[in-house]
Design an enzyme around this catalytic site. Structure first.
Site, PDB file in Angstrom:
ATOM      1  N   HIS A 136      -7.268  -6.003   0.587  1.00 40.09           N
ATOM      2  CA  HIS A 136      -6.095  -5.173   0.909  1.00 40.09           C
ATOM      3  C   HIS A 136      -5.368  -5.655   2.171  1.00 40.09           C
ATOM      4  O   HIS A 136      -4.405  -5.035   2.610  1.00 40.09           O
ATOM      5  CB  HIS A 136      -6.573  -3.727   1.112  1.00 40.09           C
ATOM      6  CG  HIS A 136      -5.509  -2.682   0.935  1.00 40.09           C
ATOM      7  ND1 HIS A 136      -4.967  -2.367  -0.295  1.00 40.09           N
ATOM      8  CD2 HIS A 136      -4.881  -1.861   1.825  1.00 40.09           C
ATOM      9  CE1 HIS A 136      -4.066  -1.406  -0.150  1.00 40.09           C
ATOM     10  NE2 HIS A 136      -3.978  -1.083   1.130  1.00 40.09           N
ATOM     11  N   SER A 145       0.842  -1.199   0.000  1.00 41.55           N
ATOM     12  CA  SER A 145       0.000   0.000   0.000  1.00 41.55           C
ATOM     13  C   SER A 145       0.881   1.254   0.000  1.00 41.55           C
ATOM     14  O   SER A 145       1.644   1.445  -0.948  1.00 41.55           O
ATOM     15  CB  SER A 145      -0.961  -0.055   1.199  1.00 41.55           C
ATOM     16  OG  SER A 145      -1.985   0.902   1.050  1.00 41.55           O
ATOM     17  N   ASP A 182      -9.865  -5.532  -3.810  1.00 37.92           N
ATOM     18  CA  ASP A 182      -9.239  -4.552  -2.911  1.00 37.92           C
ATOM     19  C   ASP A 182     -10.236  -3.439  -2.613  1.00 37.92           C
ATOM     20  O   ASP A 182     -10.720  -2.762  -3.525  1.00 37.92           O
ATOM     21  CB  ASP A 182      -7.978  -3.987  -3.572  1.00 37.92           C
ATOM     22  CG  ASP A 182      -7.118  -3.228  -2.579  1.00 37.92           C
ATOM     23  OD1 ASP A 182      -7.641  -2.276  -1.953  1.00 37.92           O
ATOM     24  OD2 ASP A 182      -5.942  -3.586  -2.418  1.00 37.92           O
TER      25      ASP A 182
END
Lengths: 275, 275
Positions: A253, A146, A221
């Site tokens: 995620h 991320s 996600d």
């Protein structure tokens, strides 16, 4: 440097260390896994840069990376994601201030005094590691998740020759066009003219990475719209970047996603680090 | 039953579910990993009972078990370690009350109203799982850590025929002779005459387990003196129990220890569950 803990792990040692950082002007904590082979001499190093809200600890305990690093005789460094502490500015939002350093050097008050995560990760921490541990700093690779995927991709492309390979899990890869990026860059820097060198899509358009790249993002996600995967894929393809972009069906995620593909990522880096 | 979360993990699904328990009179939360094979029909089930202070979440995120369960097509259940909530009694100590159910049914006030973890794990939760998920409840095995290792060993020996195999990581295995045991048994039950059926060493002396057993404990376990490993080893050997007791050099009591040997434990259970 102070040893906070050392635990036996997969035949090696998972340590946690604290030191005073010149870059951030604060104490900084990091995790370092050394495989058994480090007892006999320096081993290659894979960096794992973490995402928003994380400390040095999340990936160290939840990503399942040590198993595969031990298999391949590779060290793992898990830095923190920002300076922390009472004297360090913060924000009520989870995505600004402590836990959200974005791997850049802030220039605007109040962030500019401590938020120097680019210098910390790119310059200070490598020197500290090379001087204190059995690590071969001529063989480094980098990955992240991320916000940490953003850090990994931008450092790999900006620091030419530093890393043998780069990968990322669900990276923020076009931050200049996302609320995960514009908000923080505006707060930390202000002037939009300086943002380009910290956007993976723009860096890919400007030259890409001289080595193999692996990016995994889940089709489910929950932050898909904030990541900029389409723009990065277009730049990746146009540049004919060596590597793979993979969309993993059904994954989100979370660390359940990261751990599911960690074996692949470490095998990918091991191939670049050992050959 | 309410679904709190479901995440894709190693080709399967890591779920977290909440339900009203008849046994404890509270809401209870558990984690359940189902491998990809569960989409085609019932799969075997391995229980992981956690240690003091843990919830359903610790092992689910830190033990690295899903990778190997997915490889072997086995489901994993991660129950909580006690009832919880405002109306549930507690104690300031980390090792009594909430987070410290010890896998027994309390009979003394104030614990007796809610602390019925034996009935919950041995009776209620298996029925719930069998009725709601693609699990073959004729093929179950059990493992656990510390207090959960105590739970795994005692349930495997007491519930004859239930489990195909049993293993444990750093189990409390002679609680009637330890401050991890005497304190809680006294609080929850009082009368020492009833303690024997919940002490793995005494159960081993009384008959042992009809199947394979695997126990790992670290030589640097910081709680070694509380575990009773020597007494259990003596009983294990005297009974000629089928199985292995292993002392792992340099390892401590942490999840870094557990994750390092999880592959071995799940392969061990898979052998018993699939053959």
């Amino acid at each position: 440097m102070e040893t906070l803990s050392e635990n036996r792990s997969f035949g090696g040692t998972q340590g946690v260390y604290k030191h005073m950082s010149m870059a951030t002007g604060t104490n900084m904590t990091f995790g370092l896994f050394l495989p058994a082979e480090a007892a006999d001499g320096p081993v290659p190093l894979l960096w794992f840069l973490s995402g928003l809200t994380c400390t040095h600890e999340n990936a160290m305990t939840k990503a399942g990376a040590q198993a595969w690093a031990a298999d391949h005789g590779i060290g793992l460094c898990f830095p923190d994601t920002s300076p922390r502490g009472e004297g360090v500015p913060n924000d009520d939002a989870y995505d600004l201030g402590q836990g959200a350093g974005f791997y850049i050097d802030a220039t605007r008050v109040p962030w500019s005094e401590h938020f120097k995560m680019w210098t910390y990760i790119a310059e200070e921490l490598p020197h500290l590691l090379g001087a204190n541990f059995a690590l071969d700093m001529d063989r480094q690779s980098i990955t992240g998740h991320s916000m940490g995927g953003h850090g990994a991709l931008t450092m790999a492309m900006a620091l030419k020759g530093r890393f043998k390979s780069v990968s990322a899990f669900a990276p923020i890869c076009n931050p200049t066009q996302s609320d995960w990026g514009r908000k923080q860059f505006a707060a930390y820097w202000g002037d939009e003219a300086n943002w380009g060198p910290h956007d993976a899509t723009l860096l890919m358009q400007g030259g890409g990475f001289d080595g193999p790249m692996l990016v995994d993002t889940g089709t489910e996600d929950q932050f898909w719209d904030l990541l900029g995967t389409e723009a990065f894929a277009a730049a990746f393809t146009a540049r004919k970047q060596e590597g793979q972009l993979r969309l993993q069906k059904g994954y989100d995620h979370s660390y359940f996603f990261i751990s599911s593909f960690m074996e692949d990522h470490i095998a990918f880096h091991a191939d670049a680090l050992w050959h």
